[in-house]
Design a protein around this motif. Structure first.
Motif, PDB file in Angstrom:
ATOM      1  N   ASP A 109      34.806  -7.872  13.835  1.00 61.53           N
ATOM      2  CA  ASP A 109      35.442  -6.894  15.013  1.00 61.53           C
ATOM      3  C   ASP A 109      34.577  -5.587  15.247  1.00 61.53           C
ATOM      4  OD1 ASP A 109      36.363  -6.044  12.479  1.00 61.53           O
ATOM      5  OD2 ASP A 109      38.451  -5.961  13.315  1.00 61.53           O
ATOM      6  N   THR A 110      34.812  -4.768  14.166  1.00 62.92           N
ATOM      7  CA  THR A 110      34.446  -3.396  14.285  1.00 62.92           C
ATOM      8  C   THR A 110      32.930  -3.134  14.332  1.00 62.92           C
ATOM      9  OG1 THR A 110      35.047  -3.181  12.127  1.00 62.92           O
ATOM     10  CG2 THR A 110      36.620  -2.177  13.685  1.00 62.92           C
ATOM     11  N   ARG A 112      30.759   3.066  21.651  1.00 57.66           N
ATOM     12  CA  ARG A 112      29.929   2.024  20.787  1.00 57.66           C
ATOM     13  C   ARG A 112      30.213   0.652  20.994  1.00 57.66           C
ATOM     14  NH1 ARG A 112      32.531   0.459  16.364  1.00 57.66           N
ATOM     15  NH2 ARG A 112      30.549  -0.003  15.149  1.00 57.66           N
ATOM     16  N   LEU A 113      29.270  -0.244  20.479  1.00 56.48           N
ATOM     17  CA  LEU A 113      29.711  -1.520  20.829  1.00 56.48           C
ATOM     18  C   LEU A 113      30.386  -2.056  19.513  1.00 56.48           C
ATOM     19  CD1 LEU A 113      26.201  -3.007  21.805  1.00 56.48           C
ATOM     20  CD2 LEU A 113      28.011  -2.501  23.226  1.00 56.48           C
ATOM     21  N   GLN A 114      31.453  -3.197  19.975  1.00 57.34           N
ATOM     22  CA  GLN A 114      32.225  -3.698  18.890  1.00 57.34           C
ATOM     23  C   GLN A 114      32.100  -5.360  19.250  1.00 57.34           C
ATOM     24  OE1 GLN A 114      36.171  -3.193  18.175  1.00 57.34           O
ATOM     25  NE2 GLN A 114      36.183  -1.353  17.328  1.00 57.34           N
ATOM     26  N   ALA A 157      23.608   4.143   7.081  1.00 58.02           N
ATOM     27  CA  ALA A 157      24.799   3.835   6.259  1.00 58.02           C
ATOM     28  C   ALA A 157      24.521   4.352   4.898  1.00 58.02           C
ATOM     29  CB  ALA A 157      25.350   2.313   6.187  1.00 58.02           C
ATOM     30  N   ILE A 166      27.836  -0.731   1.979  1.00 60.60           N
ATOM     31  CA  ILE A 166      27.072   0.625   1.413  1.00 60.60           C
ATOM     32  C   ILE A 166      27.729   1.455   1.114  1.00 60.60           C
ATOM     33  CG2 ILE A 166      25.263   1.801   2.175  1.00 60.60           C
ATOM     34  CD1 ILE A 166      24.076  -0.527   4.099  1.00 60.60           C
ATOM     35  N   ARG A 167      28.776   1.752   1.637  1.00 60.06           N
ATOM     36  CA  ARG A 167      29.507   2.886   1.555  1.00 60.06           C
ATOM     37  C   ARG A 167      30.237   2.679  -0.064  1.00 60.06           C
ATOM     38  NH1 ARG A 167      30.448   7.241   4.594  1.00 60.06           N
ATOM     39  NH2 ARG A 167      29.933   6.712   6.932  1.00 60.06           N
ATOM     40  N   PHE A 196      29.542   7.411  10.002  1.00 64.92           N
ATOM     41  CA  PHE A 196      28.396   6.760  10.567  1.00 64.92           C
ATOM     42  C   PHE A 196      28.889   6.202  11.654  1.00 64.92           C
ATOM     43  CE2 PHE A 196      25.739   2.835  10.115  1.00 64.92           C
ATOM     44  CZ  PHE A 196      24.789   3.203  11.093  1.00 64.92           C
ATOM     45  N   VAL A 197      28.524   6.390  12.822  1.00 60.94           N
ATOM     46  CA  VAL A 197      29.121   5.707  14.267  1.00 60.94           C
ATOM     47  C   VAL A 197      27.821   4.752  14.576  1.00 60.94           C
ATOM     48  CG1 VAL A 197      30.043   5.979  16.609  1.00 60.94           C
ATOM     49  CG2 VAL A 197      30.243   7.719  14.699  1.00 60.94           C
ATOM     50  N   SER A 198      27.961   3.648  14.371  1.00 58.08           N
ATOM     51  CA  SER A 198      26.775   2.823  14.563  1.00 58.08           C
ATOM     52  C   SER A 198      26.899   1.944  16.165  1.00 58.08           C
ATOM     53  CB  SER A 198      27.030   1.620  13.610  1.00 58.08           C
ATOM     54  OG  SER A 198      28.019   0.741  13.763  1.00 58.08           O
ATOM     55  N   ASN A 199      25.946   1.601  16.388  1.00 60.80           N
ATOM     56  CA  ASN A 199      25.463   0.900  17.922  1.00 60.80           C
ATOM     57  C   ASN A 199      26.133   1.817  18.916  1.00 60.80           C
ATOM     58  OD1 ASN A 199      24.077  -1.391  17.690  1.00 60.80           O
ATOM     59  ND2 ASN A 199      25.687  -2.611  16.845  1.00 60.80           N
ATOM     60  N   TYR A 254      28.486  -2.066  10.183  1.00 58.23           N
ATOM     61  CA  TYR A 254      27.540  -2.056   9.464  1.00 58.23           C
ATOM     62  C   TYR A 254      27.181  -1.200   8.315  1.00 58.23           C
ATOM     63  CZ  TYR A 254      25.441  -4.732  12.893  1.00 58.23           C
ATOM     64  OH  TYR A 254      25.150  -5.799  13.894  1.00 58.23           O
ATOM     65  N   GLN A 255      28.711  -0.645   7.511  1.00 60.82           N
ATOM     66  CA  GLN A 255      28.574   0.184   6.731  1.00 60.82           C
ATOM     67  C   GLN A 255      29.380   0.196   5.336  1.00 60.82           C
ATOM     68  OE1 GLN A 255      30.252   4.007   8.320  1.00 60.82           O
ATOM     69  NE2 GLN A 255      30.121   2.712  10.011  1.00 60.82           N
ATOM     70  N   GLN A 302      36.116   9.172  11.777  1.00 60.67           N
ATOM     71  CA  GLN A 302      35.886   8.650  12.924  1.00 60.67           C
ATOM     72  C   GLN A 302      37.123   8.071  13.463  1.00 60.67           C
ATOM     73  OE1 GLN A 302      32.754   5.782  13.158  1.00 60.67           O
ATOM     74  NE2 GLN A 302      33.581   4.273  14.356  1.00 60.67           N
ATOM     75  N   HIS A 346      20.551   0.426  10.854  1.00 60.17           N
ATOM     76  CA  HIS A 346      21.937   0.700  10.198  1.00 60.17           C
ATOM     77  C   HIS A 346      21.927   0.716   8.836  1.00 60.17           C
ATOM     78  CE1 HIS A 346      23.079  -2.098  14.136  1.00 60.17           C
ATOM     79  NE2 HIS A 346      23.490  -0.929  14.168  1.00 60.17           N
TER      80      HIS A 346
END
Ligand SMILES: Cc1cc2nc3c(=O)[nH]c(=O)nc-3n(C[C@H](O)[C@H](O)[C@H](O)COP(=O)(O)OP(=O)(O)OC[C@H]3O[C@@H](n4cnc5c(N)ncnc54)[C@H](O)[C@@H]3O)c2cc1C
Lengths: 325, 258
Positions: B130-131, A133-135, A106, B138-139, A116-119, B134-135, B220, A102
């Motif tokens: 919630d969402t 993706r997971l939330q 990022a 950093i951004r 960046f679409v995580s998980n 992980y960024q 996104q 991650h």
């Protein structure tokens, strides 16, 4: 040609299985766009591992080095990856959904101002990319679209079954001396201590976990006794760490550890979703709770409706009795 | 370092218990009957800031991007040590996404720094409750040109640098990052204090500075939210009270654990 770049983090304790799952996802994406799967590694041992990676669909391995890069550095790694991005011009960069994965993705996305679409669980490439993706630490799934021709992605752990896919062309390994600026060198690890080998909460086959119902730090003695008899470890809920009864390293859940033991015994834990996501991968769950309506009791495979301070010593006594026979 | 200035970014989130209910339009979680909180990571980031200020002196600003309701989380932060509260009001009419949030946060931090002076340390939670993107930290750090390390379980000041620790699956990593720096903090770095009555009262009197946001939305876009299918299963009740001990040990034997 459309290529997918995949970061393989074999330097860290990432299990081979985790890497193979990631490569399966990467190969699947590459097949969708008729492209090749090109790996990035910082691991000097990559030549030994290359064969296994090729069996999971990797066409090319890029090995990145720099004399200042004696250890991990999230921003240095990202800077190196961005240099390979401009060389290979992939349509996406992917990693596994570990802390490092991650973090590096990022940073890559931030440098390139890409989404960046995580998980992710699954991804479909296209004009508009689609992903699920997971939330909420895994309690919810979100479907998203990405209005970009270059998304950065990480894949959730255990998002797919591993499949082999041998490539007909021979594997290419290319070494690159990357450039690092002083900024990205600021976050390189300066010192590292290895944990002594041994059983941890994550690797233990049995975890006996206690929640607020245990009542105090001393209350955990009965759980420790049972865990010892079962050669297991003691875990806990956030209510417990918040009360200072146990260290956070024992916490199971969304902001604690994700574990998958053969047996998880949840004692005096109500089963809030943030706790459940840390324990739900267990093969068997036994709930011990005074409340038959507790969420943990309803979701568990087995339950005992009892005061944990009575039943747990009784179980330990019974084990000792049978062992003595 | 002169007077140390620390800024912590937090996010208001609902606090569901045993189950999450999704709204009919599948865009959000139904929070009508829920309390609100922030991620434990962020509570720990605030506590880390409070401990650094106790040891070295300094001041703490809390920044959030969200609706007026988020003042509740800002005031909570004030009750445990923060001295200034800033909220970014979303004027774009488009929901937050990670790129948008980071643009807004960095614009606000830049404006605060221009007016009041630079921050030595920016703290974020490792990921939102919630969402879980992980960024954002950093951004934001990149947009402000600050070095950042995530997943941090310890921060100290050594000379002109922050020395940070990170637990990994295989051990512990140490980073030494010169000021000004940024970190994404994980729960476990400390045990957050509870607000005192005095802190609570003082936090009510503090005003929240509101800044407008005109940042570009990101790329996104949410289609829908749903709960994963869970195989419906019957729980086997092994018994009640201590009489169940025999049945539990039978199960342990069956599973081959003793
Ligand atoms: C963003 C976020 C992240 C979180 N992350 C985590 C996380 O990582 N891990 C985590 O655990 N929580 C996490 N939480 C907190 C979570 O929501 C719950 O508050 C927490 O899990 C509750 O802990 P508990 O079950 O021990 O306590 P409670 O909910 O108070 O439950 C106690 C249970 O003990 C039972 N009981 C009481 N006495 C006895 C007895 N003598 N014998 C048997 N049973 C008894 C009761 O019936 C009850 O079911 C998080 C919350 C948020 C908002």
């Amino acid at each position: 040609m459309s290529n997918i770049l995949v970061l393989i983090d074999s330097c860290e304790a990432d299990a081979t299985e985790t890497i193979n799952e990631l490569l399966t996802q990467g190969r699947n994406l590459a097949n969708q766009v008729n492209g090749s799967l090109e790996a990035i590694t910082f691991d000097p041992r990559h030549k030994e591992l290359a064969g296994a990676w090729a069996e999971h669909g990797v066409n090319v391995i890029h090995y990145l080095t720099n004399s200042a890069l004696h250890d991990y550095g999230p921003q240095a790694w990202a800077q190196g990856i961005v240099q390979i991005v401009s060389l290979v011009e992939p349509i996406s960069v992917i990693s596994c959904g570990s802390d490092r994965g991650h973090e590096v993705m990022a940073n890559v996305a931030a440098i390139l101002d890409a989404p960046f679409v995580s998980n992710c669980l699954s991804v479909t490439a296209g004009e508009r990319w689609q992903a699920s993706r997971l939330q909420w630490g895994g309690s919810l799934i979100e479907e998203v679209t990405v209005a970009s021709t270059f998304p950065v992605l990480s894949f959730a752990l255990h998002s797919c079954e591993t499949t082999l896919s041998k490539i007909s062309e021979p594997l290419k390994i290319i070494s690159h001396e990357i450039e690092l600026d002083t900024e990205s060198a600021k976050t390189i690890v300066i010192e590292r201590t290895e944990k002594p080998e041994g059983q941890s909460l994550e690797t233990s086959a049995v975890v006996v976990a206690g929640g607020r119902g245990v009542g105090s730090a001393d209350g955990f003695n009965v759980l420790e006794t049972l865990a010892k008899l079962l050669n297991g470890k003691v875990g806990c809920s956030r209510a417990v760490t918040n009360n200072g009864w146990r260290s956070h390293t024992d916490q199971v859940g969304q902001t604690g550890k994700r574990i998958a033991p053969d047996l998880y015994i949840a004692c005096g834990i109500s089963g809030a979703i943030q706790h459940w996501v840390g324990a739900m991968a267990s093969k068997n769950i036994l709930a011990i709770n005074t409340d038959p309506e507790a969420n943990m009791v309803k979701k568990a495979d087995y339950a005992v409706i009892a005061n944990l301070h009575e039943i747990i010593p009784a179980v330990s006594d019974e084990i000792v009795r049978r062992n003595g026979q | 370092m002169g007077v140390m200035r620390i800024l912590v970014c937090v996010k208001r989130v609902p606090a569901p218990g045993a189950k999450i209910v999704i709204t009919k339009d599948e865009q959000d979680i139904d929070s009508a009957h829920l309390g609100f909180t922030m991620s434990p990571h962020e509570e720990c980031a605030i506590e880390a800031a409070a401990q650094l200020v106790e040891q070295h002196g300094g001041e703490i600003t809390i920044l959030t991007a969200g609706s007026r309701a988020s003042d509740e989380q800002l005031r909570y932060a004030a009750s445990v040590g923060a001295g200034s509260l800033v909220r970014i009001e979303n004027n774009t009419g488009i929901d937050w996404d990670p790129q948008h949030t980071a643009r807004s946060l960095s614009t606000a931090v830049q404006a605060l720094e221009d007016e009041f002076g630079g921050y030595d340390l920016l703290l974020f939670g490792n990921e939102a409750a919630d969402t879980g993107g992980y960024q954002t930290g950093i951004r934001t750090a990149h947009l402000l040109g600050r070095p950042i390390v995530n997943a941090i379980n310890g921060i100290e000041i050594v000379g002109d640098s922050f020395v940070a620790r990170r637990e990994t699956p295989s051990g512990v990593e140490v980073y030494r990052v010169p000021t000004p720096a940024a970190f994404g903090v994980k729960e476990g770095i400390n045990l957050p204090r509870y607000p005192t009555m005095k802190g609570r009262l003082a936090s009510k009197k503090l005003s929240v500075a509101v800044v407008e946001d005109h940042s570009e939305p990101g790329e996104q876009c949410r289609v829908r939210l749903f709960r994963p299918n869970e195989a419906a299963k019957e729980t086997v009740i092994l018994g009640r009270d201590s009489e169940a001990a025999g049945a539990v040990v039978d199960l342990l034997e069956e599973l081959g654990l003793i």
